[in-house]
Write a protein that holds these residues in place. Structure first.
Motif, PDB file in Angstrom:
ATOM      1  N   ALA A  11      95.097  65.393 107.030  1.00  0.00           N
ATOM      2  CA  ALA A  11      94.129  65.718 105.976  1.00  0.00           C
ATOM      3  C   ALA A  11      94.550  66.978 105.226  1.00  0.00           C
ATOM      4  CB  ALA A  11      92.744  65.895 106.591  1.00  0.00           C
ATOM      5  N   TYR A  12      95.032  67.973 105.953  1.00  0.00           N
ATOM      6  CA  TYR A  12      95.502  69.210 105.330  1.00  0.00           C
ATOM      7  C   TYR A  12      96.670  68.930 104.387  1.00  0.00           C
ATOM      8  CZ  TYR A  12      97.607  73.813 104.779  1.00  0.00           C
ATOM      9  OH  TYR A  12      98.146  74.948 104.246  1.00  0.00           O
ATOM     10  N   ASP A  15      95.297  67.294 101.262  1.00  0.00           N
ATOM     11  CA  ASP A  15      94.591  68.304 100.476  1.00  0.00           C
ATOM     12  C   ASP A  15      95.587  69.183  99.729  1.00  0.00           C
ATOM     13  OD1 ASP A  15      93.104  70.508  99.529  1.00  0.00           O
ATOM     14  OD2 ASP A  15      91.898  70.631 101.324  1.00  0.00           O
ATOM     15  N   PHE A  19      96.156  69.099  95.696  1.00  0.00           N
ATOM     16  CA  PHE A  19      95.837  70.336  94.979  1.00  0.00           C
ATOM     17  C   PHE A  19      97.050  70.823  94.182  1.00  0.00           C
ATOM     18  CE2 PHE A  19      95.664  74.979  94.681  1.00  0.00           C
ATOM     19  CZ  PHE A  19      94.477  75.129  93.984  1.00  0.00           C
ATOM     20  N   LYS A  34      90.620  71.865  93.398  1.00  0.00           N
ATOM     21  CA  LYS A  34      90.252  72.102  94.800  1.00  0.00           C
ATOM     22  C   LYS A  34      89.139  71.166  95.249  1.00  0.00           C
ATOM     23  CE  LYS A  34      90.821  73.645  98.706  1.00  0.00           C
ATOM     24  NZ  LYS A  34      91.991  73.099  99.390  1.00  0.00           N
ATOM     25  N   SER A  37      90.784  67.728  95.739  1.00  0.00           N
ATOM     26  CA  SER A  37      91.689  67.697  96.894  1.00  0.00           C
ATOM     27  C   SER A  37      90.910  67.849  98.196  1.00  0.00           C
ATOM     28  CB  SER A  37      92.779  68.769  96.776  1.00  0.00           C
ATOM     29  OG  SER A  37      92.258  70.071  96.920  1.00  0.00           O
ATOM     30  N   PHE A  38      89.833  68.640  98.192  1.00  0.00           N
ATOM     31  CA  PHE A  38      88.992  68.789  99.377  1.00  0.00           C
ATOM     32  C   PHE A  38      88.347  67.454  99.749  1.00  0.00           C
ATOM     33  CE2 PHE A  38      84.806  69.482 101.271  1.00  0.00           C
ATOM     34  CZ  PHE A  38      85.152  70.212 102.402  1.00  0.00           C
ATOM     35  N   ALA A  40      89.402  64.455  98.982  1.00  0.00           N
ATOM     36  CA  ALA A  40      90.448  63.553  99.466  1.00  0.00           C
ATOM     37  C   ALA A  40      90.818  63.892 100.909  1.00  0.00           C
ATOM     38  CB  ALA A  40      91.685  63.634  98.561  1.00  0.00           C
ATOM     39  N   GLY A  41      90.954  65.181 101.202  1.00  0.00           N
ATOM     40  CA  GLY A  41      91.256  65.612 102.565  1.00  0.00           C
ATOM     41  C   GLY A  41      90.155  65.235 103.534  1.00  0.00           C
ATOM     42  N   CYS A  42      88.887  65.405 103.123  1.00  0.00           N
ATOM     43  CA  CYS A  42      87.751  65.011 103.973  1.00  0.00           C
ATOM     44  C   CYS A  42      87.770  63.521 104.259  1.00  0.00           C
ATOM     45  CB  CYS A  42      86.428  65.375 103.306  1.00  0.00           C
ATOM     46  SG  CYS A  42      85.890  67.054 103.616  1.00  0.00           S
ATOM     47  N   CYS A  70      81.408  65.805 105.778  1.00  0.00           N
ATOM     48  CA  CYS A  70      81.805  66.716 104.690  1.00  0.00           C
ATOM     49  C   CYS A  70      81.086  68.052 104.819  1.00  0.00           C
ATOM     50  CB  CYS A  70      81.531  66.078 103.335  1.00  0.00           C
ATOM     51  SG  CYS A  70      82.685  64.743 102.938  1.00  0.00           S
ATOM     52  N   ASN A  73      82.809  70.102 107.353  1.00  0.00           N
ATOM     53  CA  ASN A  73      84.061  70.622 106.807  1.00  0.00           C
ATOM     54  C   ASN A  73      83.816  71.736 105.787  1.00  0.00           C
ATOM     55  OD1 ASN A  73      86.711  69.185 107.684  1.00  0.00           O
ATOM     56  ND2 ASN A  73      85.084  67.676 107.779  1.00  0.00           N
TER      57      ASN A  73
END
Length: 135
Positions: A11-12, A15, A19, A34, A37-38, A40-42, A70, A73
Motif C-alpha cells: 500500500a505504501y 501511495d 503521489f 495526496k 494517492s492516500f 489508492a493506498g487505503c 480508512c 488509516n
C-alpha cells in the motif's frame, strides 16, 4: 503480523508511486495528489488485509467496513503528522534528518502500532467471540 506488514508495504508503494506521478508528470496540486494517492493506498491495504492475514475474520465487507478502515488509516496519518509537528515546531528540531526521524521513523512506528490495533480490533474482528480478532 508478517501479512499485515506485507499489505502495508504494498500500500505504501502504491501511495508513493501514485503521489509521485500525480505531482510530477500529471501536474496535480499536492493536496489533490495526496488525497488520491492516500485513497489508492487505503484500497490496496484493505484488499491486502481482507485477502491475506484477516481472510478468516467474520466481518461484513462493504462501504462501512472500508470507511472504518480508512478512518483507522487517517488516525495513523495524524499520529505521523503530530510527531513531525512536535519535533519541528515544538522542539525546534528543523533539519531534514530530524524531520525524517520524527515523521518517517518514530511517527511511522507509532502509527503502525495504531493501525495494527485498529485494523484487527475495529475492522477485521470475529463477531461472536468477544468482539476481537483472535487470529
Amino acid at each position: 503480523m508478517a501479512g499485515f506488514a506485507a499489505a502495508g508495504l504494498l500500500a505504501y508503494a502504491v501511495d508513493l508511486a501514485l503521489f509521485t506521478f500525480l505531482r510530477g508528470p500529471a501536474g496535480a496540486d499536492p493536496l489533490t495528489a495526496k488525497a488520491l494517492s492516500f485513497m489508492a493506498g487505503c484500497t490496496v491495504a484493505y484488499a491486502g488485509n481482507a485477502l491475506g492475514p484477516y481472510r478468516t475474520a467474520r466481518t461484513r465487507a462493504g462501504v462501512r467496513t472500508f470507511a472504518v478502515f480508512c478512518a483507522v488509516n487517517l488516525a495513523g496519518a495524524a499520529v505521523q503528522l503530530l510527531c513531525l509537528a512536535v519535533s519541528h515546531y515544538g522542539l525546534g528540531l528543523t533539519s531534514q534528518r530530524a524531520d525524517t526521524v520524527s515523521g518517517a521513523v518514530i511517527g511511522m512506528a507509532l502509527a503502525t502500532m495504531l493501525r495494527f490495533w485498529g485494523t484487527r480490533t475495529l475492522v477485521f474482528h470475529n463477531r461472536g467471540r468477544g468482539g476481537s480478532w483472535t487470529g
